[in-house]
Structures are given as structure tokens and as C-alpha cells.
Write a protein that holds these residues in place. Sequence first.
Motif, PDB file in Angstrom:
ATOM      1  N   LEU A   1       0.849  -1.179   0.000  1.00 55.08           N
ATOM      2  CA  LEU A   1       0.000   0.000   0.000  1.00 55.08           C
ATOM      3  C   LEU A   1       0.889   1.235   0.000  1.00 55.08           C
ATOM      4  O   LEU A   1       1.952   1.249   0.624  1.00 55.08           O
ATOM      5  N   SER A   2       0.462   2.256  -0.693  1.00 50.44           N
ATOM      6  CA  SER A   2       1.246   3.481  -0.807  1.00 50.44           C
ATOM      7  C   SER A   2       0.413   4.661  -0.331  1.00 50.44           C
ATOM      8  O   SER A   2      -0.769   4.778  -0.667  1.00 50.44           O
ATOM      9  N   VAL A   3       1.031   5.519   0.479  1.00 47.66           N
ATOM     10  CA  VAL A   3       0.383   6.735   0.963  1.00 47.66           C
ATOM     11  C   VAL A   3       1.279   7.910   0.590  1.00 47.66           C
ATOM     12  O   VAL A   3       2.461   7.927   0.944  1.00 47.66           O
ATOM     13  N   GLU A   4       0.723   8.876  -0.116  1.00 52.51           N
ATOM     14  CA  GLU A   4       1.502  10.031  -0.571  1.00 52.51           C
ATOM     15  C   GLU A   4       0.806  11.314  -0.148  1.00 52.51           C
ATOM     16  O   GLU A   4      -0.415  11.434  -0.253  1.00 52.51           O
ATOM     17  N   ASN A   5       1.588  12.247   0.350  1.00 51.13           N
ATOM     18  CA  ASN A   5       1.044  13.540   0.754  1.00 51.13           C
ATOM     19  C   ASN A   5       1.275  14.539  -0.372  1.00 51.13           C
ATOM     20  O   ASN A   5       2.363  15.086  -0.526  1.00 51.13           O
ATOM     21  N   THR A   6       0.247  14.762  -1.178  1.00 55.56           N
ATOM     22  CA  THR A   6       0.338  15.709  -2.286  1.00 55.56           C
ATOM     23  C   THR A   6      -0.200  17.082  -1.903  1.00 55.56           C
ATOM     24  O   THR A   6      -0.226  17.983  -2.741  1.00 55.56           O
ATOM     25  N   GLY A   7      -0.619  17.225  -0.652  1.00 51.09           N
ATOM     26  CA  GLY A   7      -1.166  18.500  -0.202  1.00 51.09           C
ATOM     27  C   GLY A   7      -0.093  19.458   0.268  1.00 51.09           C
ATOM     28  O   GLY A   7       1.108  19.246   0.066  1.00 51.09           O
ATOM     29  N   LYS A   8      -0.533  20.509   0.934  1.00 54.71           N
ATOM     30  CA  LYS A   8       0.375  21.542   1.418  1.00 54.71           C
ATOM     31  C   LYS A   8       0.519  21.542   2.933  1.00 54.71           C
ATOM     32  O   LYS A   8       1.272  22.341   3.485  1.00 54.71           O
TER      33      LYS A   8
ATOM     34  N   ASP B   1      -1.272  -1.089  13.002  1.00 53.38           N
ATOM     35  CA  ASP B   1      -0.866  -1.420  14.373  1.00 53.38           C
ATOM     36  C   ASP B   1      -1.071  -0.243  15.323  1.00 53.38           C
ATOM     37  O   ASP B   1      -0.592  -0.264  16.447  1.00 53.38           O
ATOM     38  N   ARG B   2      -1.766   0.814  14.845  1.00 51.49           N
ATOM     39  CA  ARG B   2      -2.084   2.027  15.599  1.00 51.49           C
ATOM     40  C   ARG B   2      -0.876   2.952  15.780  1.00 51.49           C
ATOM     41  O   ARG B   2      -0.946   3.912  16.556  1.00 51.49           O
ATOM     42  N   SER B   3       0.210   2.690  15.089  1.00 53.28           N
ATOM     43  CA  SER B   3       1.299   3.662  15.049  1.00 53.28           C
ATOM     44  C   SER B   3       0.836   4.863  14.230  1.00 53.28           C
ATOM     45  O   SER B   3       0.079   4.719  13.268  1.00 53.28           O
ATOM     46  N   VAL B   4       1.291   6.055  14.625  1.00 51.77           N
ATOM     47  CA  VAL B   4       0.846   7.287  13.974  1.00 51.77           C
ATOM     48  C   VAL B   4       2.035   7.937  13.272  1.00 51.77           C
ATOM     49  O   VAL B   4       3.112   8.089  13.857  1.00 51.77           O
ATOM     50  N   ILE B   5       1.818   8.328  12.024  1.00 49.70           N
ATOM     51  CA  ILE B   5       2.862   8.963  11.226  1.00 49.70           C
ATOM     52  C   ILE B   5       2.374  10.333  10.771  1.00 49.70           C
ATOM     53  O   ILE B   5       1.267  10.462  10.241  1.00 49.70           O
ATOM     54  N   SER B   6       3.197  11.349  10.998  1.00 52.04           N
ATOM     55  CA  SER B   6       2.920  12.691  10.480  1.00 52.04           C
ATOM     56  C   SER B   6       3.762  12.854   9.217  1.00 52.04           C
ATOM     57  O   SER B   6       4.979  13.047   9.283  1.00 52.04           O
ATOM     58  N   LEU B   7       3.109  12.759   8.065  1.00 51.60           N
ATOM     59  CA  LEU B   7       3.788  12.753   6.770  1.00 51.60           C
ATOM     60  C   LEU B   7       3.828  14.170   6.206  1.00 51.60           C
ATOM     61  O   LEU B   7       2.790  14.800   5.996  1.00 51.60           O
ATOM     62  N   LEU B   8       5.035  14.679   5.970  1.00 46.81           N
ATOM     63  CA  LEU B   8       5.189  16.040   5.478  1.00 46.81           C
ATOM     64  C   LEU B   8       4.832  16.138   3.999  1.00 46.81           C
ATOM     65  O   LEU B   8       4.864  15.133   3.281  1.00 46.81           O
ATOM     66  N   PRO B   9       4.490  17.342   3.524  1.00 46.19           N
ATOM     67  CA  PRO B   9       4.132  17.519   2.108  1.00 46.19           C
ATOM     68  C   PRO B   9       5.241  17.033   1.176  1.00 46.19           C
ATOM     69  O   PRO B   9       6.427  17.223   1.441  1.00 46.19           O
ATOM     70  N   GLY B  10       4.820  16.392   0.086  1.00 45.47           N
ATOM     71  CA  GLY B  10       5.772  15.886  -0.894  1.00 45.47           C
ATOM     72  C   GLY B  10       6.424  14.577  -0.517  1.00 45.47           C
ATOM     73  O   GLY B  10       7.334  14.122  -1.210  1.00 45.47           O
ATOM     74  N   SER B  11       5.962  13.938   0.571  1.00 47.05           N
ATOM     75  CA  SER B  11       6.565  12.686   1.041  1.00 47.05           C
ATOM     76  C   SER B  11       5.652  11.509   0.732  1.00 47.05           C
ATOM     77  O   SER B  11       4.447  11.668   0.549  1.00 47.05           O
ATOM     78  N   ARG B  12       6.249  10.319   0.700  1.00 48.21           N
ATOM     79  CA  ARG B  12       5.487   9.108   0.400  1.00 48.21           C
ATOM     80  C   ARG B  12       6.037   7.942   1.204  1.00 48.21           C
ATOM     81  O   ARG B  12       7.248   7.845   1.425  1.00 48.21           O
ATOM     82  N   LEU B  13       5.140   7.063   1.644  1.00 49.98           N
ATOM     83  CA  LEU B  13       5.566   5.852   2.339  1.00 49.98           C
ATOM     84  C   LEU B  13       4.819   4.654   1.765  1.00 49.98           C
ATOM     85  O   LEU B  13       3.706   4.776   1.252  1.00 49.98           O
ATOM     86  N   GLN B  14       5.453   3.490   1.857  1.00 44.70           N
ATOM     87  CA  GLN B  14       4.881   2.238   1.375  1.00 44.70           C
ATOM     88  C   GLN B  14       5.026   1.177   2.457  1.00 44.70           C
ATOM     89  O   GLN B  14       6.060   1.113   3.126  1.00 44.70           O
ATOM     90  N   TYR B  15       3.986   0.350   2.606  1.00 49.22           N
ATOM     91  CA  TYR B  15       4.054  -0.744   3.570  1.00 49.22           C
ATOM     92  C   TYR B  15       3.185  -1.894   3.070  1.00 49.22           C
ATOM     93  O   TYR B  15       2.275  -1.709   2.254  1.00 49.22           O
ATOM     94  N   ALA B  16       3.485  -3.102   3.555  1.00 49.61           N
ATOM     95  CA  ALA B  16       2.788  -4.299   3.097  1.00 49.61           C
ATOM     96  C   ALA B  16       1.387  -4.367   3.690  1.00 49.61           C
ATOM     97  O   ALA B  16       1.113  -3.821   4.764  1.00 49.61           O
ATOM     98  N   GLU B  17       0.493  -5.052   2.979  1.00 46.42           N
ATOM     99  CA  GLU B  17      -0.873  -5.217   3.476  1.00 46.42           C
ATOM    100  C   GLU B  17      -0.895  -5.981   4.793  1.00 46.42           C
ATOM    101  O   GLU B  17      -1.734  -5.722   5.651  1.00 46.42           O
ATOM    102  N   ASN B  18       0.034  -6.926   4.964  1.00 48.96           N
ATOM    103  CA  ASN B  18       0.100  -7.683   6.221  1.00 48.96           C
ATOM    104  C   ASN B  18       1.017  -6.970   7.212  1.00 48.96           C
ATOM    105  O   ASN B  18       1.900  -7.580   7.822  1.00 48.96           O
TER     106      ASN B  18
END
Length: 292
Positions: free
Chosen positions: A79-86, A95-112
Motif C-alpha cells: 500500500l502506498s500513501v503520498e502527501n500531495t497536499g500543502k 498497528d495504531r502507530s501514527v505517522i505525520s507525513l510532510l508535504p511531498g513525502s510518500r511511504l509504502q508498507y505491506a498489506e500484512n
Amino acid sequence: MKLKKYLGKLWRADYPASLPGEAEASWERFAAKAFDNKPVKVFRMKPYWKHFAAAAAAVVLLVVSLQLVIDARSGPDFLSVENTGKTIRVVTLPDRSVISLLPGSRLQYAENFRQNRTLNLDGEAYFEVTKKEGAPFRVTSGRTTTTVLGTSFNVKSRVDGSTEVALYEGRVKMEVEGMEQDWKLSPGELFIFNGTGPEVVPFNTRRGGTPLYIDFEKAPLAEIAAYIKDVYGYTVTGDPAIFSERMTMRVRRNEPLDNILKTITDIYDMGSSTDTLRNKIELFIIRPSTKK
């Protein structure tokens, strides 16, 4: 041959009538070369098509086999999450971990992700990791891997391949691809890898570190405007006199932009207008009414 007779007639007619012998001799020389009566050799192609067909079948089989190998090794879906906003985007992982993703950044993680807590980050993000025994949390960024059990930290990767990891709570272990050594960080330490050699320094001894809060101490408004431009992507405009004003404030890294603007406008009795299409913010002084 009909063609030979026809051409001979045209050839002779082209010569003057006073030179019939020359016309005939000329035609005979031409006809001897143009209409050679030697048998024509016929070349038969050997049945190489069978080899070509076998080779083509082998190529098709190889492509199909390769596709099957790729499919078999692709593993679980990612799965991919990308912050295209400002503004900073807050992401809650399975797992209830929280990520603050800055603008222009992207993260990928497995479905499991609950079983495989490994993700890849391109850009910058602040992590608040839920502790889970037997399931370490790993973040890969460039050539570095950050391994934690339960902690708060910030990862920033740049396009030049360098990476910075700032630890706020808990402990993390840093690893670099191609290096046998690992580095264990304590809260308040910043790990820096610029492609050559890693370095560990305290937060406040290196400019450009990534603390949880940004402190502006009697800073001109122009400096705060530059921070807004860098982090949120908005250009702040207004009367040049406004930007010479100084203020002291603390901004949390994932602070909503509206909160920052409200603090500025409340302190200096200003107004603001935001153009989301052009990514511009205009500050203006609210002048008291002179009407009675």
C-alpha cells in the motif's frame, strides 16, 4: 520472344534509313547481352523455418516462465500513501502507530503490516510507534534502516541520498547498507548519513536538525514566512513593513497551518486571506475605523 521482337523493331526504327547495316549490328550486340539464353539458376531455401519456429517457441516459453517467477516472488501487495497536499498528513497504521507525513513525502508498507512492520519512506515523516513484542518496527530510507520497538522519532531523506534520523523517546538501532557496524541512538541524538560516513550529534549542536518543536526567538516575521513556505508550500505576501516585525513562538512540527496564522494575526491584529489555487497567503493590517 514477343518482347525481343518489339524492342528490335523500335531499335531499328530509331536509326537513319541510310544506315541499315549499322542498325542491325548495333541491335545484335545489345540483344546478345540483354537476352542471354543461358539457363537461369534457381536457389532453393533450406528448411530453416523449423529452427526459427523452435527458437520463437523457446522465447515465448522463456517470457512466460519469467513472468511466473516474477509473480511468485512479488510477495504480498504493498500500500502506498503520498502527501500531495500543502499541510502535514496524519496517517494511522494498522498497528495504531501514527505517522505525520510532510508535504511531498510518500511511504509504502505491506498489506500484512501487523506481521511485517517494515515500511519505506521517501521524504520526511515523524513517527510515534506502538510497541509490539516480537514485531520490530523498521523504516528504510535510502541506504539506511531504522529499527525500533516503541518510540518517537523523525526520519528525513533527501534527493541526494542523505538521511537524518532524530530520536525523541525510546531507543533505535541504525544500520547502513554495506556497513557491518550499527549505531544505537538515545533520546536527543541525531543520526546523519550523507553517503560517506555516518555521524551522531545532539539536536542542538547542528543546524538543520529535526526537533519536535521549532522555536522562534524574537524572529522577524520574514523568517517565519520562510518556514511556512518550506514546510507548507505557501508563499506569504503583504506590506514589506509587516515582515520586519519580530515575535517569539513555538511551533510543533505537525502544527496545522491555520493555527500558525491565527497566532500571528492575533498578536499583531492582522488579517489574512488564503488563495489555495495559487498557494499564497496575504497578510494585511486591520486599520481601526475612523467613522463615528
